[in-house]
Design a protein around this motif. Structure first.
Motif, PDB file in Angstrom:
ATOM      1  N   THR A  23      -2.317   6.877   6.582  1.00 31.66           N
ATOM      2  CA  THR A  23      -1.928   7.955   5.675  1.00 31.66           C
ATOM      3  C   THR A  23      -3.187   8.655   5.183  1.00 31.66           C
ATOM      4  O   THR A  23      -4.311   8.174   5.386  1.00 31.66           O
ATOM      5  CB  THR A  23      -1.155   7.398   4.482  1.00 31.66           C
ATOM      6  N   GLU A  44      -4.228   8.916   2.136  1.00 30.71           N
ATOM      7  CA  GLU A  44      -4.899   8.060   1.156  1.00 30.71           C
ATOM      8  C   GLU A  44      -5.726   6.980   1.861  1.00 30.71           C
ATOM      9  O   GLU A  44      -6.859   6.673   1.446  1.00 30.71           O
ATOM     10  CB  GLU A  44      -3.881   7.396   0.220  1.00 30.71           C
ATOM     11  N   GLN A  45      -5.166   6.409   2.919  1.00 30.67           N
ATOM     12  CA  GLN A  45      -5.886   5.377   3.660  1.00 30.67           C
ATOM     13  C   GLN A  45      -7.104   5.956   4.371  1.00 30.67           C
ATOM     14  O   GLN A  45      -8.170   5.335   4.406  1.00 30.67           O
ATOM     15  CB  GLN A  45      -4.941   4.702   4.660  1.00 30.67           C
ATOM     16  N   CYS A  91      -9.853  11.821  -2.522  1.00 36.34           N
ATOM     17  CA  CYS A  91      -8.443  12.247  -2.433  1.00 36.34           C
ATOM     18  C   CYS A  91      -8.222  13.533  -3.225  1.00 36.34           C
ATOM     19  O   CYS A  91      -7.570  14.483  -2.745  1.00 36.34           O
ATOM     20  CB  CYS A  91      -7.522  11.146  -2.963  1.00 36.34           C
ATOM     21  N   ASN A 106      -1.593  14.240  -6.487  1.00 29.21           N
ATOM     22  CA  ASN A 106      -0.662  13.276  -7.083  1.00 29.21           C
ATOM     23  C   ASN A 106      -1.064  11.821  -6.822  1.00 29.21           C
ATOM     24  O   ASN A 106      -0.347  10.907  -7.228  1.00 29.21           O
ATOM     25  CB  ASN A 106       0.754  13.513  -6.536  1.00 29.21           C
ATOM     26  N   VAL A 107      -2.184  11.610  -6.146  1.00 25.77           N
ATOM     27  CA  VAL A 107      -2.631  10.248  -5.853  1.00 25.77           C
ATOM     28  C   VAL A 107      -3.230   9.627  -7.107  1.00 25.77           C
ATOM     29  O   VAL A 107      -4.047  10.241  -7.798  1.00 25.77           O
ATOM     30  CB  VAL A 107      -3.668  10.251  -4.717  1.00 25.77           C
ATOM     31  N   ARG A 130      -3.669   3.373  -8.400  1.00 28.28           N
ATOM     32  CA  ARG A 130      -2.851   2.323  -7.770  1.00 28.28           C
ATOM     33  C   ARG A 130      -2.554   2.662  -6.305  1.00 28.28           C
ATOM     34  O   ARG A 130      -2.421   1.762  -5.466  1.00 28.28           O
ATOM     35  CB  ARG A 130      -1.555   2.118  -8.546  1.00 28.28           C
ATOM     36  N   ASP A 131      -2.436   3.977  -5.988  1.00 29.59           N
ATOM     37  CA  ASP A 131      -2.200   4.377  -4.597  1.00 29.59           C
ATOM     38  C   ASP A 131      -3.410   4.060  -3.729  1.00 29.59           C
ATOM     39  O   ASP A 131      -3.271   3.625  -2.578  1.00 29.59           O
ATOM     40  CB  ASP A 131      -1.880   5.872  -4.517  1.00 29.59           C
ATOM     41  N   CYS A 132      -4.610   4.278  -4.284  1.00 32.44           N
ATOM     42  CA  CYS A 132      -5.836   3.948  -3.539  1.00 32.44           C
ATOM     43  C   CYS A 132      -5.962   2.436  -3.353  1.00 32.44           C
ATOM     44  O   CYS A 132      -6.391   1.965  -2.294  1.00 32.44           O
ATOM     45  CB  CYS A 132      -7.059   4.490  -4.276  1.00 32.44           C
ATOM     46  N   PHE A 134      -3.500   0.327  -3.109  1.00 30.12           N
ATOM     47  CA  PHE A 134      -2.540  -0.037  -2.078  1.00 30.12           C
ATOM     48  C   PHE A 134      -3.063   0.352  -0.694  1.00 30.12           C
ATOM     49  O   PHE A 134      -2.897  -0.384   0.282  1.00 30.12           O
ATOM     50  CB  PHE A 134      -1.198   0.644  -2.341  1.00 30.12           C
ATOM     51  N   ALA A 135      -3.725   1.520  -0.609  1.00 29.71           N
ATOM     52  CA  ALA A 135      -4.285   1.970   0.672  1.00 29.71           C
ATOM     53  C   ALA A 135      -5.326   0.977   1.186  1.00 29.71           C
ATOM     54  O   ALA A 135      -5.377   0.664   2.379  1.00 29.71           O
ATOM     55  CB  ALA A 135      -4.902   3.358   0.515  1.00 29.71           C
TER      56      ALA A 135
END
Length: 755
Positions: A395, A397-398, A425, A432-433, A436-438, A440-441
């Motif tokens: 993704t 983010e990843q 990002c 919207n990142v 916590r999204d980072c 998870f990535a």
């Protein structure tokens, strides 16, 4: 008790044959598996006839499985009807379990002692130390395990290194390169391992570290620059220093005077009996660096070991593949496919230990073409490997997390990667990142693009495979829009140091070195680069080092001296690549820091000396900074580094200080206190002795020389306790014919039953 889990079934049989040869005082043959099941080992028996042995590698299985496998061997033994029979297993047997196995083979065994379990193998290894020396893998694996267990505080601090070494050991195949490297360490104390990417430099280095642990050496991993090694250096203990990719992962990029500091450290280690220094680098980078840096060129070339694919015989290549497959989690179908088509991998011109490691991991799991087809496709198109995975499987983010990590120091902290990834990002328009999204990535790409470990009490992260770094950094350099976003989104000064290596125009020195892409408009990026420097120079660093904290000993923490180093780095950039108003403003900030006794004294002395010699700065500004630094240097003379910095500064301004009787007396009293405080020698020992000579303090020089002799004597005593490796010789290459190798890979079909 020894742990044999690092060995494959083949290596266990070879070890058992060697131990029984020593124990029985007669040659014991070791056979590859073939149609004559039941014979792994064979020897002549007094009075005629043959003795036969069977090996079962069931250390991580159950006794029920082991007993079931043993029962299946009874018919084979009846058919062979040997004069003697031994049953060897890595399983940790109880007395009752031994009796059960003995009962199966009672007709051919003299007693339960003919069932040889893990305890018995361990006792034989201890008894026959010459055999242990000829099987360094099992010794290294157990030595590393025991050392980490006995030093939990260091194991916690260096858990990332511990995990990498533990993972590398089972898959390593001892070959001619190992014996050459070991000889260099024994003779020179320093070994520079060079070679093409993916040839196995790092795995060899990690194996040598594990061996050193068994000899009582404390490991020190260098992830930033050589100052980490100087900071961790202890005269009073054996230490092994590992500096992986010491010249950079893509092309050489050393900070000012880094070549001198590396050269000095090499000389220090080479003169010591209780230190080892292992460095790795790519061969073309080493050649370029030797041509560019005079001090590196002066290093003794007898310390170099250049690994080449020719160092791996066909049998070696097959064993490397076999070891990785044996210790992998691949399903039996995939293993059976390799057993049928191993030649397509072993004989492939693109074969490399790194690609074998990658393809036998989780990367090729899943559906699609059969396993060997996917494996060969990677060997045919190694660049496609990361391009496909990066572009199609990650993704945004990843991707941002992987790109950010490729611009950060090796073993950066997870929190720093989160900060850098989130900033990138946002710069890429992913508004919207959230943090916590980072996070998870990072968790998703762990194990494929990156790995997470621990250093000190902090979680750290690094690129899993150096070829990932190559791919990502090439992607950044060849994509001007991405490069712009990385510059604008840089959260740390260290990222810009990496970007500068991309930006500066420089033609390739030799094949493999990367040049500036012809389509990249560097001038368009100049203002972004200078703005990013201005934004990050005062921010927290992404580097951590072991530093001496006066009241608390050595701690792994952010360094206080990075600001001085950053200033020196920026001041050496070409004109136009830093903000025009910087020099005056920066040195005003330095004057304030030094007035309030903030920073690193040694770095400050070096920076001011360079500024006075090279930089065009107002005289009153330089004088004010010098006054603040000199006042700071004159106080807080509590540690050796304080005195070294103070005397370095005095020495740079002339020689009158040598005649200062008060200063001479203070210095002698201080050093004598340090000799009583530290055993056998204090930090910065050579600098302390140098200034004792400069002051003409002959009695103090004698005391320092006595301490030095004491340190060397202790080192010699420790060295004499080490297991000698002088008699180690490379083994004769195993047979490389297809019939032998086919028998080897056929073993994989039965793997999973515990053997």
């Amino acid at each position: 008790m020894h742990d044999f889990s690092a060995l494959t079934d083949v290596e266990l049989e070879q070890l058992a044959a060697a131990l029984l040869t020593a124990e029985l005082s007669r040659p014991v043959e070791c056979f590859a598996r073939g149609p004559d099941r039941g014979i792994d080992l064979r020897w002549r028996v007094d009075g005629g006839g043959w003795g036969v042995g069977q090996c079962k590698h069931y250390q991580r299985s159950s006794f029920a499985n082991l007993r079931s496998a043993a029962k299946q061997e009874v018919l084979n033994v009846e058919r062979l009807d040997p004069a003697e029979y031994l049953f060897v297993t890595s399983y940790d047997l109880t007395v009752g379990q031994k009796d059960q196995l003995h009962e199966l083979f009672r007709r051919w065994m003299a007693g339960p002692h003919c069932v040889i379990g893990r305890n018995d193998l361990s006792a034989l290894l201890t008894k026959h130390r010459d055999v242990a020396r000829r099987h360094p893998k099992v010794v290294a694996a157990n030595a590393a395990r025991d050392w980490w267990a006995e030093h939990p505080e260091i194991a916690n601090r260096a858990s990332a290194l511990k995990d990498r070494v533990s993972k590398a050991l089972p898959r390593y195949v001892v070959n001619a390169g190992y014996y050459r490297a070991r000889a260099l360490l024994d003779q020179r104390r320093v070994c520079v391992i060079a070679g093409i990417p993916g040839i196995g430099k790092t795995m060899l280095a990690q194996f040598l570290v594990a061996e050193a642990l068994g000899e009582g050496y404390e490991p020190v991993e260098i992830s930033g620059d050589i100052s980490e090694a100087w900071a961790a250096f202890r005269e009073d203990r054996p230490q092994v220093f590992l500096y992986d990719d010491f010249l950079g992962q893509v092309r050489f990029s050393l900070q000012k005077n880094e070549d001198q500091r590396i050269s000095n450290f090499v000389e220090k280690v080479a003169a010591s009996k209780a230190k080892k220094f292992i460095l790795t680098t790519r061969e073309y980078i080493l050649k370029d660096a030797l041509a560019a840096y005079e001090k590196l060129e002066m290093l003794d070339q007898r310390m170099y070991l250049v690994l080449a694919l020719e160092d791996y015989s066909r049998a070696n290549r097959a064993k490397i593949l076999y070891n990785h497959l044996w210790h992998s989690d691949l399903d039996r179908k995939s293993l059976a496919e390799v057993a049928m088509s191993y030649q397509r991998i072993v004989d492939h011109p693109g074969y490399s230990p790194r690609l074998v490691e990658y393809c036998t991991g989780p990367a090729l799991e899943g559906e699609g073409a059969d396993f060997v087809e996917r494996f060969v496709d990677v060997l045919d198109n190694p660049d496609k490997l990361w391009r496909t995975a990066f572009d199609q499987h990650l993704t945004e983010e990843q991707k941002s997390a992987v790109v950010a990590l490729a611009t950060l120091p090796t073993d950066c902290e997870v929190d720093d990667l989160l900060t850098a990834a989130l900033s990138l990002c946002r710069e890429r328009g992913l508004r919207n990142v959230a943090l916590r999204d980072c996070r998870f990535a990072i968790e998703v790409v762990e194990g494929t693009f990156l790995s997470v470990g621990q250093t000190g009490d902090r979680p750290v992260v690094r690129i899993l495979n150096p070829s990932v770094t190559d791919f990502v950094q090439n992607r950044i350099q060849n994509d001007e829009e991405l490069l712009r976003m990385v510059l604008d989104g840089a959260a740390f000064f260290e990222q810009l140091q990496q970007m500068w290596d991309f930006l500066r125009p420089r033609p390739p020195r030799r094949l493999g070195a990367r040049a500036t892409p012809p389509g990249l408009n560097i001038e368009n990026l100049r203002s972004r680069f200078t703005a990013a420097l201005d934004r990050t120079i005062y921010e927290q660093s992404a580097l951590r080092r072991f530093e001496w904290v006066h009241a608390n000993g050595w701690k792994y923490q952010e360094s206080s001296n990075y600001f001085e180093e950053r200033v020196g780095y920026c001041m050496r950039l070409p004109a136009g690549w830093r903000p025009d108003d910087w020099p005056d403003e920066i040195f005003r900030q330095l004057e304030i820091r030094w007035r309030h006794r903030v920073g690193d004294k040694l770095s400050a002395v070096r920076l001011l000396e360079e500024a006075e010699r090279r930089f065009q700065l107002p005289a009153d500004l330089l004088a004010a900074a010098a006054r603040s630094l000199d006042r700071w240097l004159e106080v807080d003379l509590d540690e050796p580094e304080d005195w070294v910095a103070y005397l370095d500064r005095l020495a740079s301004r002339g020689g009158a200080w040598r005649a200062d009787e008060v200063l001479r007396r203070r210095y002698q009293e201080f050093v004598e206190r340090q000799l009583r405080r530290w055993s056998p020698t204090p930090p910065h020992f050579e600098d302390l002795r140098h200034y004792a000579k400069e002051f003409g303090l002959s009695s103090l020089v004698r005391q320092l020389n006595d301490a030095d002799r004491k340190a060397n004597k202790l080192a010699e005593i420790r060295e004499s306790r080490d297991v000698s490796t002088a008699a180690l010789k490379p083994p004769v290459n195993d047979a490389e014919d297809d019939a032998t190798l086919k028998k080897l890979f056929n073993r994989l079909i039965d793997r999973g039953e515990g053997d």
